[in-house]
Every structure is written in C-alpha cells, then in structure tokens.
Design an enzyme around this catalytic site. Structure first.
Site, PDB file in Angstrom:
ATOM      1  N   LYS A  74       0.839  -1.209   0.000  1.00 37.44           N
ATOM      2  CA  LYS A  74       0.000   0.000   0.000  1.00 37.44           C
ATOM      3  C   LYS A  74       0.869   1.252   0.000  1.00 37.44           C
ATOM      4  CE  LYS A  74      -4.236  -1.894   1.906  1.00 37.44           C
ATOM      5  NZ  LYS A  74      -3.878  -3.328   2.004  1.00 37.44           N
ATOM      6  N   THR A 103     -21.092   6.443  13.948  1.00 35.35           N
ATOM      7  CA  THR A 103     -20.267   6.046  15.101  1.00 35.35           C
ATOM      8  C   THR A 103     -19.641   7.264  15.782  1.00 35.35           C
ATOM      9  OG1 THR A 103     -18.374   5.640  13.641  1.00 35.35           O
ATOM     10  CG2 THR A 103     -19.648   3.709  14.320  1.00 35.35           C
ATOM     11  N   VAL A 105     -21.403   9.573  16.946  1.00 37.56           N
ATOM     12  CA  VAL A 105     -22.350   9.914  18.012  1.00 37.56           C
ATOM     13  C   VAL A 105     -21.970   9.122  19.263  1.00 37.56           C
ATOM     14  CG1 VAL A 105     -24.773   9.835  18.733  1.00 37.56           C
ATOM     15  CG2 VAL A 105     -24.186  10.345  16.338  1.00 37.56           C
ATOM     16  N   ILE A 108     -23.089   5.366  20.172  1.00 35.99           N
ATOM     17  CA  ILE A 108     -23.349   4.520  19.002  1.00 35.99           C
ATOM     18  C   ILE A 108     -22.060   3.829  18.588  1.00 35.99           C
ATOM     19  CG2 ILE A 108     -24.090   4.427  16.567  1.00 35.99           C
ATOM     20  CD1 ILE A 108     -26.035   6.615  17.050  1.00 35.99           C
ATOM     21  N   SER A 182      -5.852  11.755  27.747  1.00 36.63           N
ATOM     22  CA  SER A 182      -4.890  12.514  26.944  1.00 36.63           C
ATOM     23  C   SER A 182      -4.501  13.832  27.625  1.00 36.63           C
ATOM     24  CB  SER A 182      -5.458  12.771  25.556  1.00 36.63           C
ATOM     25  OG  SER A 182      -6.754  13.298  25.656  1.00 36.63           O
ATOM     26  N   ARG A 185      -1.519  13.099  29.510  1.00 37.76           N
ATOM     27  CA  ARG A 185      -0.409  12.876  28.587  1.00 37.76           C
ATOM     28  C   ARG A 185       0.077  14.172  27.954  1.00 37.76           C
ATOM     29  NH1 ARG A 185      -3.834   8.970  26.500  1.00 37.76           N
ATOM     30  NH2 ARG A 185      -3.656   9.828  24.405  1.00 37.76           N
ATOM     31  N   ASP A 192     -12.319  14.451  25.645  1.00 41.22           N
ATOM     32  CA  ASP A 192     -13.244  14.319  26.772  1.00 41.22           C
ATOM     33  C   ASP A 192     -12.457  14.310  28.073  1.00 41.22           C
ATOM     34  OD1 ASP A 192     -12.013  11.877  26.752  1.00 41.22           O
ATOM     35  OD2 ASP A 192     -13.836  10.711  26.949  1.00 41.22           O
ATOM     36  N   ASP A 194     -11.462  12.582  31.604  1.00 43.34           N
ATOM     37  CA  ASP A 194     -11.410  11.294  32.308  1.00 43.34           C
ATOM     38  C   ASP A 194     -10.869  11.517  33.713  1.00 43.34           C
ATOM     39  OD1 ASP A 194     -11.956   9.579  29.923  1.00 43.34           O
ATOM     40  OD2 ASP A 194     -10.058  10.439  29.244  1.00 43.34           O
ATOM     41  N   ASP A 256     -16.128  11.437  32.131  1.00 46.13           N
ATOM     42  CA  ASP A 256     -16.195  10.119  32.780  1.00 46.13           C
ATOM     43  C   ASP A 256     -15.505  10.237  34.126  1.00 46.13           C
ATOM     44  OD1 ASP A 256     -17.355   8.796  30.582  1.00 46.13           O
ATOM     45  OD2 ASP A 256     -15.401   8.416  29.668  1.00 46.13           O
TER      46      ASP A 256
HETATM   47  O1  DGI Z   1      -7.787   9.890  24.111  1.00 53.02           O
HETATM   48  P1  DGI Z   1      -7.717   9.199  25.437  1.00 53.02           P
HETATM   49  O2  DGI Z   1      -8.031  10.114  26.563  1.00 53.02           O
HETATM   50  O3  DGI Z   1      -6.427   8.461  25.616  1.00 53.02           O
HETATM   51  O4  DGI Z   1      -8.810   8.041  25.348  1.00 53.02           O
HETATM   52  P2  DGI Z   1     -10.182   7.732  26.120  1.00 53.02           P
HETATM   53  O5  DGI Z   1     -10.821   8.959  26.665  1.00 53.02           O
HETATM   54  O6  DGI Z   1     -11.001   6.901  25.198  1.00 53.02           O
HETATM   55  O7  DGI Z   1      -9.781   6.771  27.317  1.00 53.02           O
HETATM   56  C1  DGI Z   1      -8.857   7.142  28.325  1.00 53.02           C
HETATM   57  C2  DGI Z   1      -7.925   6.002  28.643  1.00 53.02           C
HETATM   58  O8  DGI Z   1      -8.643   4.892  29.183  1.00 53.02           O
HETATM   59  C3  DGI Z   1      -7.216   5.461  27.435  1.00 53.02           C
HETATM   60  O9  DGI Z   1      -6.049   6.197  27.159  1.00 53.02           O
HETATM   61  C4  DGI Z   1      -6.975   4.033  27.800  1.00 53.02           C
HETATM   62  C5  DGI Z   1      -8.161   3.673  28.651  1.00 53.02           C
HETATM   63  N1  DGI Z   1      -9.264   3.071  27.876  1.00 53.02           N
HETATM   64  C6  DGI Z   1     -10.465   3.634  27.690  1.00 53.02           C
HETATM   65  N2  DGI Z   1     -11.265   2.860  26.959  1.00 53.02           N
HETATM   66  C7  DGI Z   1     -10.557   1.787  26.658  1.00 53.02           C
HETATM   67  C8  DGI Z   1      -9.298   1.922  27.228  1.00 53.02           C
HETATM   68  N3  DGI Z   1      -8.364   0.989  27.087  1.00 53.02           N
HETATM   69  C9  DGI Z   1      -8.669  -0.088  26.378  1.00 53.02           C
HETATM   70  N4  DGI Z   1      -7.734  -1.009  26.234  1.00 53.02           N
HETATM   71  N5  DGI Z   1      -9.870  -0.286  25.786  1.00 53.02           N
HETATM   72  C10 DGI Z   1     -10.862   0.619  25.894  1.00 53.02           C
HETATM   73  O10 DGI Z   1     -11.948   0.433  25.367  1.00 53.02           O
HETATM   74 CA    CA Z   2     -10.019  11.060  26.997  1.00 52.62          CA
HETATM   75 CA    CA Z   3     -13.137   8.882  28.082  1.00 54.42          CA
END
Ligand code: DGI
Ligand code: CA
Ligand code: CA
Length: 335
Positions: A74, A103, A105, A108, A182, A185, A192, A194, A256
């Site tokens: 590719k 997706t 949304v 979903i 993030s 990080r 969003d 967390d 969350d």
């Molecule tokens: O963009 P982020 O903040 O890293 O991603 P996020 O808001 O979806 O979730 C925050 C963190 O929680 C992510 O860095 C890793 C963990 N996490 C959330 N959902 C999942 C997850 N880890 C796994 N393996 N699978 C998930 O569905």
């Molecule tokens: Ca996040």
């Molecule tokens: Ca999240």
C-alpha cells in the site's frame, strides 16, 4: 494522527501515509469490525509517524516494526500514485460513509451504526427523526453531537480541575483526584475528560465484601449542585458517565469519572492515562516478565499461569519497576 506532526511534536515527513493508514484503521474498526486489522493499521501508522525520514519505498518501510508485506504494498501505491484505490473505494461507498458518521455519536458503536444504516438511517438529520431507536446514552450523544466533537483546550480542563478539587474537597478532604486520559499525557487539545477518584477509607477488600459505598454518588451530586455536571448518562458505584459545562459560552463536554479502591489507584491511573496502544505494549511486556497487569492490579503469574496475590503498589513508578520496564512520563506515553 490528523496533524502533520508526529506524537512527540516533530514534523512528520510521512504524514500522508499515516493519514491513509489511520483512515483504514478506522474503517476496519467501525465498518468491517475487524479489530485485528484495526490494530495492525494503527500500529503501522504510529511507527511510521515516529520515523524521522521520508520513506522512499514499501521495502524500506518493512524494516519498521509492525509494517508487513501488505502494508508495504500500500505504501508503494501511495508513493507512486499519491493515493490508495482501496481508500477511494471506501470513500465512495454510501453505507460505509454513513456508518463512519453515525459512530461519531457518543454511545453509538459499530454494530448499532450498521443496524441504523440497514434501517435506512444515514444522516444526523434522519437520526433526529428516529429517536425511538436510541437509548439514553445515544440520545445525549445526539443532543450534543456538535459540542462533543469540539476539542477541549487544556486551559478549560485546568479550570474545571480546580473547581472539581475545591468542591469535592469541601465534601471530604481525603478524596484523591487525578485527571487522566490525553490531558494527563500533555495533549493540547482533548476530546473528553477522564477523572479517577479514590478515598483512603475504601479498599478492594471493602469492595470484595460488597460494602455499598456512595463516594462517587456524592461527588456527582456535589458537582451537579455546583452546576458543572449537567447530564448523567449512567451512574454506578465505580463509574459515572455524563456531560459537563464550565461556562455559559463553552460547549458541553463528555466527562467520565471512575471511583477505585485506594490500593488499586495507581494501576487505575496507569490504565486511564493510556494511550491505549501504550497500555497494550506495557501489558504485553508485563506478561513476558511473568505478570498479569490490568486496570486493577499487578499480579505475578505462577508456573501454571494462575495469577497470585497483587503486588503492593504505591506509585505508578512501582509498576514499571516491578516489571522491569523503563519508566515513561505520561507525556512519553503518546504512542
Ligand atoms: O484519548 P484518550 O483520553 O487516551 O482516550 P479515552 O478517553 O477513550 O480513554 C482514556 C484512557 O482509558 C485510554 O487512554 C486508555 C483507557 N481506555 C479507555 N477505553 C478503553 C481503554 N483501554 C482499552 N484497552 N480499551 C478501551 O476500550
Ligand atoms: Ca479522553
Ligand atoms: Ca473517556
């Protein structure tokens, strides 16, 4: 990966290839629902994003970890034609575009999106006319579709962090609160919020004894009263999902909050800080070292592969040390 920069902020000379591979990854996740291919494309895109030189051929790319024969082909096509037929075809497929849109949304997933498209629902406008097909989470996702897509500047989360800590500590000064994801990080734009919370009076043995606790409920109630939390998607003892709004003129954001027993706090912080891919690699390394690592605990694996009692952990660093993994600061986990 939508930027011209790589995860450490440097210019990415292979940005075009990365864009295409990332789009293929999303297609595999949402439309084909092939998680194996999704991971393969994502890993290849990541390793190429951190490659400092412009790739000249697929053959050259194959030297990078995670790039195999198919992806190399590719890359050759992209390098010689400037595009990829497979992706062009995906872009011209109505059903595929509709699934990708739906997706976006909140609430979903790929399966629900496919189901809606099978019912002829392909746009947000059409979705608004079929609210009866949506659950509570999806309805909130639809209501705030535009807002939830907007990136959150760090400054806004910093302000929220201050309010949340102040208000929650008025309730009980012993709560420990960390904003993960993030944001932790070091990303400049976040999708969003967390939050991870613990309380020294609640440990996993309380949890195992099914002792009911209202720590999280109390926090949510307090932040609702303050006016920061505006919507509840779901609320349990250990997980809240909802929406919040800082000011009149800022968008509504997804938030969350997780509540964890104090002895599991650092494994929780590590997990919810991510990135997802970083977690996967660290868990794989733990496994090679004879440990089981998850969002709750680090457990040594016996010779038969059965996990033992959790290792006592007092910081994130303890986890890295226990499994012999070089410590990475949160900002270094953006893979
Ligand atoms: O963009 P982020 O903040 O890293 O991603 P996020 O808001 O979806 O979730 C925050 C963190 O929680 C992510 O860095 C890793 C963990 N996490 C959330 N959902 C999942 C997850 N880890 C796994 N393996 N699978 C998930 O569905
Ligand atoms: Ca996040
Ligand atoms: Ca999240």
């Amino acid at each position: 990966m939508s930027k011209r920069k790589n995860p450490s902020g440097k210019e990415n000379p292979n940005h075009e290839i990365c864009e295409i591979l990332s789009e293929l990854a999303e297609y595999e996740k949402n439309v084909s629902r092939n998680i194996y291919k999704y991971n393969a494309y994502r890993k290849a895109a990541m390793v190429i994003a951190t490659h400092p030189k412009k790739l000249q051929s697929g053959e050259e790319a194959k030297h990078l970890k995670g790039v195999g024969e198919k992806i190399a082909k590719k890359i050759d096509e992209i390098l010689s034609t400037g595009k990829l037929r497979k992706l062009e075809e995906i872009h011209s497929d109505d059903a595929s575009n509709a699934i990708t849109l739906l997706t976006r949304v909140s609430g979903i997933g790929p399966a629900k999106a496919r189901q809606l498209v099978d019912h002829g629902i392909k746009t947000i406008e059409q979705l608004k006319k079929h609210k009866d097909k949506l659950n509570h989470h999806q309805l909130i996702g639809l209501k705030y579709f535009e807002d939830f897509e907007k990136k959150i500047p760090r400054k806004e989360i910093e302000e929220m962090e201050k309010i949340i800590k102040e208000e929650v500590h008025k309730l009980d000064g012993d709560y420990k609160i960390t904003i993960c994801g993030s944001y932790r990080r070091g990303k400049l734009e976040i999708s969003d919020i967390d939050i991870l919370v613990t309380h020294p009076k609640y440990s996993s043995s309380d949890h195992e004894h099914h002792k009911k606790n209202t720590y999280l409920e109390n926090i949510v109630e307090c932040l609702k009263k303050y006016g920061l939390i505006t919507e509840t998607i779901s609320l349990g003892e250990s997980k809240f999902m909802g929406a919040c709004k800082l000011k009149e003129d800022t968008p509504t954001r997804r938030i969350d909050i997780r509540f964890m027993p104090c002895d599991q706090y650092y494994c929780g912080i590590l997990y919810f800080t991510g990135s997802n891919l970083f977690n996967q690699e660290m868990r794989a390394h733990a496994h090679e070292e004879g440990f089981l690592l998850n969002e709750y605990a680090l457990k040594p694996l016996g010779s038969t592969g059965t996990p033992g009692e959790p290792v006592e952990i007092h910081s994130e660093k303890d986890i890295f040390e226990a499994i012999n993994y070089p410590y990475k600061k949160p900002e270094e986990r953006n893979i």
